[in-house]
Design a protein around this motif. Structure first.
Motif, short mmCIF file in Angstrom:
data_model
loop_
_atom_site.label_atom_id
_atom_site.label_comp_id
_atom_site.label_asym_id
_atom_site.label_seq_id
_atom_site.Cartn_x
_atom_site.Cartn_y
_atom_site.Cartn_z
N LEU A 41 1.17 -1.58 0.30
CA LEU A 41 -0.22 0.00 -0.26
C LEU A 41 1.48 1.21 0.03
CD1 LEU A 41 -2.96 1.60 0.14
CD2 LEU A 41 -2.69 1.30 2.73
N TYR A 42 1.89 1.40 0.47
CA TYR A 42 3.00 2.30 0.81
C TYR A 42 3.56 2.74 -1.24
CZ TYR A 42 7.13 5.39 2.27
OH TYR A 42 7.87 6.54 2.23
N ALA A 43 4.06 1.30 -1.32
CA ALA A 43 4.51 1.07 -2.24
C ALA A 43 3.43 2.68 -3.05
CB ALA A 43 5.05 0.44 -2.92
N ARG A 44 2.60 1.83 -3.29
CA ARG A 44 1.29 2.87 -3.97
C ARG A 44 1.97 3.79 -3.77
NH1 ARG A 44 -3.49 -2.01 -4.29
NH2 ARG A 44 -4.54 -0.19 -3.21
N VAL A 45 0.53 4.18 -3.26
CA VAL A 45 0.95 5.17 -2.52
C VAL A 45 2.36 6.68 -3.50
CG1 VAL A 45 0.56 7.16 -0.24
CG2 VAL A 45 -0.07 5.22 -0.34
N GLU A 49 2.01 9.26 -5.93
CA GLU A 49 2.41 10.98 -5.54
C GLU A 49 3.44 11.27 -6.51
OE1 GLU A 49 4.52 10.85 -1.61
OE2 GLU A 49 1.99 10.70 -0.55
N GLN A 50 4.36 10.42 -7.05
CA GLN A 50 4.69 11.11 -8.33
C GLN A 50 4.42 11.09 -9.27
OE1 GLN A 50 8.15 7.21 -8.11
NE2 GLN A 50 9.13 8.11 -6.32
N ARG A 51 3.31 10.33 -9.68
CA ARG A 51 2.61 10.65 -10.82
C ARG A 51 1.71 11.80 -10.41
NH1 ARG A 51 -1.58 6.53 -11.12
NH2 ARG A 51 -0.02 5.02 -10.85
#
Length: 182
Positions: A41-45, A49-51
């Motif tokens: 979940l942290y990686a997806r968040v 954010e980067q996107r």
């Protein structure tokens, strides 16, 4: 009534004991799976954010381009203060140098005033001015040397070599014609 309450309390206590009596292996597996879910979940968040940052930067760049195109399309004239700043910044440059500054400003996507402050542009203009001064200070030769004034009949092999070095192929051709006739 008190019996109902007592039974409810006992039932809830029994349920809690059952939940707490799970084997330690099951609780460890659950915590590990929760940890991996949290990290996913942290990686997806982070990716989201980067996107979002990238899209925001693209949006700003696109808006600037749209504003430029709109100004050009409507023929909107620059602000008088901007025009005055540009005139003051370009007053010490020749017409050729101003053309170069405007070309570079357009290529770099900056204003002509900013282009006059660009180090690379300043270096180029200084070098061009120095070259022009050197060519103005160097006098033209008063007389030019003419090719050999000897008639081809009097040429020696050295004269032919010199004409060859100079690239005077017309004189060499004349000599060859003379040599064939004689």
């Amino acid at each position: 009534m008190e019996e109902y309450k007592t039974e409810d309390v006992e039932t809830s206590q029994n349920n809690e004991e059952k939940e707490n009596s799970e084997t330690p292996d099951e609780s460890t597996e659950e915590s590990e799976s929760e940890d991996s879910k949290d990290s996913q979940l942290y990686a997806r968040v982070k990716k989201a954010e980067q996107r979002a940052k990238k899209e925001e930067a693209e949006k700003l760049a696109f808006q600037k381009e749209v504003e430029k195109v709109q100004k050009q399309a409507t023929g909107e004239k620059p602000d008088a203060s901007d025009l005055a700043k540009t005139v003051i910044a370009l007053k010490d440059y020749s017409a050729g140098e101003i053309d170069y500054i405007f070309t570079q400003a357009k290529a770099l996507g900056i204003s002509p005033v900013e282009a006059t402050q660009n180090e690379d542009i300043q270096i180029f203009l200084e070098a061009k001015r120095e070259k022009q001064k050197r060519s103005e200070n160097t006098p033209e030769p008063s007389t030019k040397q003419s090719p050999s004034s000897k008639p081809v009949e009097q040429w020696t092999p050295q004269d032919v070599q010199e004409a060859s070095k100079r690239g005077d192929y017309q004189s060499i051709a004349k000599f060859m014609d003379w040599a064939k006739r004689n």
